[in-house]
Scaffold this motif. Sequence first.
Motif, PDB file in Angstrom:
ATOM      1  N   ASP A  13       0.762  -1.538  -0.196  1.00  0.00           N
ATOM      2  CA  ASP A  13      -0.066  -0.136  -0.293  1.00  0.00           C
ATOM      3  C   ASP A  13       0.718   1.013   0.010  1.00  0.00           C
ATOM      4  O   ASP A  13       1.638   1.200   1.200  1.00  0.00           O
ATOM      5  CB  ASP A  13      -0.536   0.256   1.184  1.00  0.00           C
ATOM      6  N   GLY A  14       0.830   2.418  -1.255  1.00  0.00           N
ATOM      7  CA  GLY A  14       1.767   3.608  -0.987  1.00  0.00           C
ATOM      8  C   GLY A  14       2.736   3.170  -2.161  1.00  0.00           C
ATOM      9  O   GLY A  14       3.410   4.882  -2.005  1.00  0.00           O
ATOM     10  N   THR A  15       2.629   2.028  -2.268  1.00  0.00           N
ATOM     11  CA  THR A  15       4.442   1.862  -3.467  1.00  0.00           C
ATOM     12  C   THR A  15       3.703   1.159  -4.248  1.00  0.00           C
ATOM     13  O   THR A  15       4.498   1.792  -5.627  1.00  0.00           O
ATOM     14  CB  THR A  15       4.945   0.806  -2.463  1.00  0.00           C
ATOM     15  N   TYR A 132      17.210  -5.177  -3.651  1.00  0.00           N
ATOM     16  CA  TYR A 132      16.720  -4.325  -2.410  1.00  0.00           C
ATOM     17  C   TYR A 132      15.282  -4.020  -1.609  1.00  0.00           C
ATOM     18  O   TYR A 132      14.454  -5.176  -1.730  1.00  0.00           O
ATOM     19  CB  TYR A 132      16.171  -3.607  -4.057  1.00  0.00           C
ATOM     20  N   MET A 133      14.459  -3.014  -1.441  1.00  0.00           N
ATOM     21  CA  MET A 133      13.590  -2.759  -0.333  1.00  0.00           C
ATOM     22  C   MET A 133      12.674  -1.623  -1.280  1.00  0.00           C
ATOM     23  O   MET A 133      13.657  -0.621  -1.060  1.00  0.00           O
ATOM     24  CB  MET A 133      13.508  -3.247   0.667  1.00  0.00           C
ATOM     25  N   ILE A 134      11.558  -1.450  -1.254  1.00  0.00           N
ATOM     26  CA  ILE A 134      11.143  -0.180  -1.503  1.00  0.00           C
ATOM     27  C   ILE A 134       9.696   0.050  -1.102  1.00  0.00           C
ATOM     28  O   ILE A 134       9.102  -0.851  -0.873  1.00  0.00           O
ATOM     29  CB  ILE A 134      11.068  -0.290  -3.683  1.00  0.00           C
ATOM     30  N   GLY A 135       9.947   1.005  -0.622  1.00  0.00           N
ATOM     31  CA  GLY A 135       8.625   1.440   0.272  1.00  0.00           C
ATOM     32  C   GLY A 135       8.071   3.314   0.274  1.00  0.00           C
ATOM     33  O   GLY A 135       9.462   3.752  -0.267  1.00  0.00           O
ATOM     34  N   ASP A 136       7.330   3.047   0.851  1.00  0.00           N
ATOM     35  CA  ASP A 136       6.887   4.745   0.865  1.00  0.00           C
ATOM     36  C   ASP A 136       6.583   5.053   2.682  1.00  0.00           C
ATOM     37  O   ASP A 136       6.442   5.944   3.542  1.00  0.00           O
ATOM     38  CB  ASP A 136       5.392   4.640   0.848  1.00  0.00           C
ATOM     39  N   LYS A 137       7.930   4.083   3.694  1.00  0.00           N
ATOM     40  CA  LYS A 137       8.129   4.778   4.565  1.00  0.00           C
ATOM     41  C   LYS A 137       9.267   4.053   5.098  1.00  0.00           C
ATOM     42  O   LYS A 137       9.979   3.383   4.354  1.00  0.00           O
ATOM     43  CB  LYS A 137       7.207   3.968   6.365  1.00  0.00           C
ATOM     44  N   ILE A 138      10.257   5.111   5.980  1.00  0.00           N
ATOM     45  CA  ILE A 138      11.273   4.953   6.440  1.00  0.00           C
ATOM     46  C   ILE A 138      11.466   3.307   6.410  1.00  0.00           C
ATOM     47  O   ILE A 138      12.713   2.551   6.844  1.00  0.00           O
ATOM     48  CB  ILE A 138      12.158   6.292   7.089  1.00  0.00           C
ATOM     49  N   SER A 139      10.390   2.517   7.552  1.00  0.00           N
ATOM     50  CA  SER A 139      11.204   1.166   8.001  1.00  0.00           C
ATOM     51  C   SER A 139      11.437   0.328   6.837  1.00  0.00           C
ATOM     52  O   SER A 139      12.066  -0.166   7.402  1.00  0.00           O
ATOM     53  CB  SER A 139       9.845   1.337   8.733  1.00  0.00           C
ATOM     54  N   ASP A 140      10.831   0.549   6.042  1.00  0.00           N
ATOM     55  CA  ASP A 140      10.893  -0.397   4.746  1.00  0.00           C
ATOM     56  C   ASP A 140      12.816   0.100   4.194  1.00  0.00           C
ATOM     57  O   ASP A 140      13.555  -1.039   4.350  1.00  0.00           O
ATOM     58  CB  ASP A 140      10.576   0.482   3.237  1.00  0.00           C
ATOM     59  N   VAL A 141      12.767   1.524   4.705  1.00  0.00           N
ATOM     60  CA  VAL A 141      14.552   1.607   4.218  1.00  0.00           C
ATOM     61  C   VAL A 141      15.164   0.650   5.502  1.00  0.00           C
ATOM     62  O   VAL A 141      15.790   0.172   5.333  1.00  0.00           O
ATOM     63  CB  VAL A 141      14.243   3.024   4.509  1.00  0.00           C
ATOM     64  N   GLU A 142      14.267   0.850   6.562  1.00  0.00           N
ATOM     65  CA  GLU A 142      15.362   0.012   7.389  1.00  0.00           C
ATOM     66  C   GLU A 142      15.304  -1.239   7.256  1.00  0.00           C
ATOM     67  O   GLU A 142      16.367  -1.601   7.438  1.00  0.00           O
ATOM     68  CB  GLU A 142      14.618   0.697   9.264  1.00  0.00           C
ATOM     69  N   VAL A 143      14.139  -1.779   7.489  1.00  0.00           N
ATOM     70  CA  VAL A 143      14.377  -3.421   7.378  1.00  0.00           C
ATOM     71  C   VAL A 143      15.641  -3.571   6.036  1.00  0.00           C
ATOM     72  O   VAL A 143      15.792  -4.639   7.019  1.00  0.00           O
ATOM     73  CB  VAL A 143      13.114  -3.804   6.457  1.00  0.00           C
TER      74      VAL A 143
END
Length: 197
Positions: A13-15, A132-143
């Motif tokens: 959601d959001g990505t 790679y991990m792509i997401g719309d929250k910084i927690s996605d970058v963190e993981v």
Amino acid sequence: MDLSNVAVFMDRDGTVSKEIGYVNHPHRYELLPRTGLAIKKLNQSGIKAILATNQAGVARGYFKEEMIGQVHNKLEDLLEAEGAYLDAIYYCHHHPRVGEGKFKKECNCRKPEPGMLLQGKEEFGIDLERSYMIGDKISDVEVAHRVGAKGILVLTGYGIGDYQNAQDDWKVEPDYVAEDLFDAVEWILMDLEARED
């Protein structure tokens, strides 16, 4: 360049799709523009395209677990219509503080915990340090960073607000900030080429 052990994990959601809050019916589910094109590019390159999404709406009692499957069937149908597909779909239906029974628990799969990415490594022999991990929250970058992968923030969904308003509180920095999923995939393909040289 053999990319068969590389994965791009994507938030939902959001990505991949529009951020509308908790998706409690398939009719409410819509892909973002260029999502099909982005995932098709991954398919054509041989990179694994894997969805990794927190779905705590189950724990919160907003919908039954079966609804996640129904929404993901719709997602797969929408992608198929654009000649694209996902190699795997992982979701976490837990919440550490909300819910009842088996859904209320501390788990290893709720992002930013790395369980879903580790599942991809286990099932597909993924090299997480090339992934790679792509997401719309910084927690996605963190993981992503927790497992040695690169993390990309998209400016769709919550991303634009996170980028403009919350940067001072970030514990990690994105490896790239992308307009959308397609832009992120284009950057990934260039980055992989540069890394292999």
